[in-house]
Design an enzyme around this catalytic site. Structure first.
Site, PDB file in Angstrom:
ATOM      1  N   ALA A   1      -9.478   1.677   9.044  1.00 36.57           N
ATOM      2  CA  ALA A   1      -8.779   1.276  10.264  1.00 36.57           C
ATOM      3  C   ALA A   1      -9.450   1.918  11.478  1.00 36.57           C
ATOM      4  O   ALA A   1     -10.189   1.271  12.221  1.00 36.57           O
ATOM      5  CB  ALA A   1      -7.307   1.674  10.191  1.00 36.57           C
ATOM      6  N   SER A   2      -9.243   3.238  11.639  1.00 37.68           N
ATOM      7  CA  SER A   2      -9.735   3.944  12.825  1.00 37.68           C
ATOM      8  C   SER A   2     -11.215   3.704  13.088  1.00 37.68           C
ATOM      9  O   SER A   2     -11.622   3.577  14.245  1.00 37.68           O
ATOM     10  CB  SER A   2      -9.519   5.451  12.654  1.00 37.68           C
ATOM     11  OG  SER A   2      -8.186   5.730  12.341  1.00 37.68           O
TER      12      SER A   2
ATOM     13  N   LYS B   1       0.878  -1.170   0.000  1.00 35.95           N
ATOM     14  CA  LYS B   1       0.000   0.000   0.000  1.00 35.95           C
ATOM     15  C   LYS B   1       0.910   1.213   0.000  1.00 35.95           C
ATOM     16  O   LYS B   1       1.622   1.480   0.973  1.00 35.95           O
ATOM     17  CB  LYS B   1      -0.912   0.037   1.224  1.00 35.95           C
ATOM     18  CG  LYS B   1      -1.724   1.338   1.280  1.00 35.95           C
ATOM     19  CD  LYS B   1      -2.590   1.483   2.521  1.00 35.95           C
ATOM     20  CE  LYS B   1      -3.203   2.882   2.553  1.00 35.95           C
ATOM     21  NZ  LYS B   1      -4.061   3.093   3.744  1.00 35.95           N
TER      22      LYS B   1
ATOM     23  N   ALA C   1      -9.750   5.512   3.529  1.00 34.20           N
ATOM     24  CA  ALA C   1      -9.691   6.690   4.401  1.00 34.20           C
ATOM     25  C   ALA C   1     -10.979   7.491   4.387  1.00 34.20           C
ATOM     26  O   ALA C   1     -11.594   7.695   3.353  1.00 34.20           O
ATOM     27  CB  ALA C   1      -8.532   7.595   4.019  1.00 34.20           C
ATOM     28  N   GLY C   2     -11.379   7.927   5.576  1.00 32.51           N
ATOM     29  CA  GLY C   2     -12.534   8.795   5.726  1.00 32.51           C
ATOM     30  C   GLY C   2     -13.768   8.112   6.283  1.00 32.51           C
ATOM     31  O   GLY C   2     -14.624   8.761   6.880  1.00 32.51           O
TER      32      GLY C   2
ATOM     33  N   GLY D   1      -8.571   9.153   9.245  1.00 33.79           N
ATOM     34  CA  GLY D   1      -8.980   9.271  10.641  1.00 33.79           C
ATOM     35  C   GLY D   1     -10.032  10.320  10.934  1.00 33.79           C
ATOM     36  O   GLY D   1     -10.434  10.491  12.080  1.00 33.79           O
TER      37      GLY D   1
END
Lengths: 256, 66, 256, 66, 256, 256, 66, 66
Positions: C206-207, C97, C184-185, C158
């Site tokens: 992830a987050s 990645k 992301a987001g 995040g």
């Protein structure tokens, strides 16, 4: 931990409530019921057509689904009350989805007639599920007169516009003492997930599934989306942040 | 006598009851609800309700919808 | 009908790709992996801390999850390429990645360095998964240099702001010849469902899971949401309509 | 000789190889990657690479992230 | 071409209606009135405090602004009707902004009491300007009982959230036979412009100006925004297009 | 207090920059210029057509408007640089709106070629106004190479979709050291007002005015909207609040 | 007699009229509206309305708001 | 000689200059810019530039756009 929906003292095995309208055939309804795992479906009261073969009731019974007759098309409290009473005769349930619309173009509920009908039906022993607009004050009044749930719209019936005013839905949820069911407007899975994330207890939809290009596939999508939204609501989402926050360690970087 | 059944004018023998009418009109009375002149006619009363000329009868059932 | 995701010639058993960053403990990562059913997880390359006990690699191996090392924190093509090469040494995979960020505040990708690094890594035999902004033209260039996927952001890393510009994601999907991964987001389940409805082939987050109040619960929510969004995309949603459309019969109304 | 290992200055015997350094520094070489003065040192070369005074060695591994 | 607003048979020189509440001083009200060019302002009825010096009425009179007394704070039709009658005594106008709220937290209108009060006040000869929610059906009923305008909210009073449901405002405008005034929710200039673009005939706001960091500056901003939105509505905007369309000639390019 | 826009050391009398493309006639351009009060207009370089009578340059000169030649249609840095140089010859200005697009469908800028062209033109003494995407990192790079402004798009050229990603525009504004001009995407007045509220220094638009049903009327609308948005930005809007806040006194209520 | 004026209990001479009360209480009667026991008391009636012990009088005016 | 002017092939007398070509082709040279074989030809050079057979000349001006 169990997370069953309880309405009017009854446990329901699914938080997805299906309308059976709009389906091209009984066959499709059968597939959709199987795919969705729904436990509660709406039906409408109409004049008997002796020529029709096969009843939606048989299909619903075969799937062990509870019936929620509606008063679709009624314009006055009087019509709606009478229709509910006839439904009780016909399908032997005191549950009713109360619809009192103002006109055939917007299909929007008429607050005044709706509230009047709700009060009368509660007095007559019905378990009333009112289809209402997204006004938190009307939702409050409907609860005060004894409705067992409130079912605010996300957008006009069949529009597929999703939830036009999430802020109002949040206000309704915040003070609700009965289950809140997002009714009407859902067009796709993310709409249903959002409804649950806003704190709704269930989602009621028909066209989004019955009129999708592949109804059975969309039925599975909606069931998954409702489950996903409910879980996300319970799991406690991360707060929204204007600025980024690294998800990889910011220390221990190699010097290369 | 002339009755209006689901909007259609129909001739019936005088003294016919709701039960007679339903038996004559529908293949089954399962899942049927009846209104006479805008009032609900509970199933239990069908056999005893004698119809009168000019009455409007609505024979309803649950169909897919909502 | 099978609907497996294939990237770089490999079948992946899930369309949910997880970042392992942000989790409070290995225990939580273990629970999240089990709950999500993910088949691909990112890891970062950092200096060895001899004091740490237990490796994320063991947890990932235990769940049979494929590794996707990232170049998080790299600011230049040179750093990123070197980090990718070290990752290949360490975890023996040519999948990477590719992250080349412009600064630590926005964590936004730097188009110029990113494209340069992608070109060099492809030449060096890597299967490059670039984390990019939502510019359809950059996505096109990344495909032209041989990336095996494109991974546009929905919002800053995040932030949990969801998909700020769905129109761009649709443009990227419309012309993509490799899988598009929304990266992301994502903050909650409906964001993930929306990404899939826009036509993305997978979602990387992830987050949203590791920093949720209940990570394992949110992991299930995300897996369901990705499945729901994918199915809804395949099922063909109803068109949006400005005006309402009845879902109950408009004929056969009783005259009451 | 003095080497900088992951940013820390450390004394090592002259003639030490990367393999020696890794053995002396880490509990295991599993999942380890090494860079010497900003260049990748492939695992296969560790035993043969003789280190020189002043070199910067980075010992990396995969951790949770991303 | 003239484009004056006419309400209740009276021409108003501005489409910006100001609430005077929230202003830190009479001085600020004076500046705001001058800056905004408004022709109509709301006032509230409260117990006389003999200690206060200087009346807002003098300031309003000095600017030749028409008064629109409101029934802010009233919870029942009875209170609202009585308050309107007292306002008529005090400031000698039969115009009234009818507010009947359900509670002090949401300050949302109560449809049932509002409609009741509107009917009674119309019967008593008042020109009724009802502050209502954004329900198109309630707006229709308010017109039927004889209100001279309908004033749907964009968002809760003082929230500055703008117009949460533009779709409802468009529905109200589409069938309105009296002026539609967007009341409550406006936070900044673009909100006011949007209201007019949706077809509203005027905008009523207070906090957005009186509580801005520089009230007089914001008053000019709002006046310009209302004018801009009205003109844009009349000018006929370009349709929204999913795809780009060149604004430079696509022929005659040099071959370089 | 003066609030003039200064770009490349020059004061401009208006924050509305107009593209002249799309206008049906010189007559319309003449009306639009008069109505808008713009001080800066774009033109394109094309092969001379000896048959055409009347030059847009005469109309622009008559209104004392400064010229901003563009490189519309160019696909490479080389073409764009040459076109800019030819424009400098033809209209004797070193100002240039730099457009380097990736294709004729999206008309989106190509980050790589754009940056290359910008660097070369700055070196050649041009005052470069780059039409860019909404990537904050690219905007930063364009400033670093010496552009006198950055002009991010709100949405694709001619789409009228408004500002698809306000968050990115805010990020660009937050760190910009040169004027930020919202370029492309504006469809109506509220879009232009929003751009200024986000902190943009000016708005550049063409189709929204030239292709409106009544261009001159829309030109006035846009001029007012830009002024309104700018003033609102300076005035300091009220914060958004989830909950209502009364604008009428909550004390002194009569007991009725 | 005791009257409640804007929520405050006040003593007044028996036989006082609304006009008396207003004159005694307010600097001016301009812009004033009056309610007695929850009913509007029109300006024209002030001089003739004799107040009774225990009545509640509200004296209102327009202030900034809305 | 044959020149390609704005994409059209045209015959011109040998030795013609850019100035000659412009005078022969355009009503005015105001607001005109010229490129010869992909290079800018500054106005100051028009009189001195002798054209050669096969060259491509672009004659441009500013039009409404953008």
């Amino acid at each position: 931990m169990s997370d069953e929906l309880v309405v009017a003292g009854e446990k329901l095995g699914s938080r997805l409530i299906l309308g059976t309208g709009g389906a091209p055939s009984m066959q499709v309804i059968d597939e959709v019921l199987a795919a969705s795992g729904t436990a509660l479906c709406t039906v409408s009261m109409r004049r008997i057509d002796p020529s029709t073969t096969g009843s939606v009731l048989d299909v619903l019974a075969h799937h062990g689904v509870r019936l929620l007759p509606n008063t679709a098309g009624c314009r006055t409290a009087r019509e709606a009350v009478l229709t509910a009473q006839l439904a009780r005769e016909a399908v032997e349930t005191d549950w009713v989805k109360l619809e009192v619309i103002a006109d055939d173009d917007t299909l929007l509920p008429d607050a005044v007639e709706l509230l009047d009908a709700a009060e009368r039906l509660v007095a007559d022993g019905f378990k009333v599920f009112p289809y209402t607009n997204d006004d938190p004050v009307l939702a409050r009044r409907l609860q005060r007169v004894g409705c067992v749930a409130v079912m605010p719209l996300g957008a006009p019936i069949g529009s597929g516009l999703g939830i036009l005013n999430p802020h109002n839905i949040e206000l309704i949820v915040a003070e609700a003492e009965v289950p809140v069911v997002l009714d009407a407007g859902v067009g796709t899975a993310s709409d249903a997930a959002l409804a649950m994330e806003l704190g709704c207890d269930a989602v009621l939809l028909a066209s989004a599934v019955t009129r999708a290009q592949e109804p059975a596939l969309m039925a599975v999508a909606m069931a998954s989306a409702v489950a996903a939204g409910r879980l996300a609501h319970r799991a406690g989402r991360i707060p929204k942040r204007e600025h980024a926050r690294a998800s990889s360690p910011t220390t221990g970087m190699a010097v290369l | 006598m002339i009755l209006t059944i689901n909007g259609q004018r129909r001739e019936f023998a005088d003294g016919a009851t709701l039960a007679d009418l339903i038996a004559a009109t529908l293949p089954t009375d399962r899942g049927v609800a009846v209104a006479v002149d805008g009032e609900v006619a509970p199933r239990g009363t069908w056999a005893s309700v004698a119809l009168r000329d000019g009455q409007a009868i609505e024979l309803l059932t649950a169909v897919q919808g909502g």
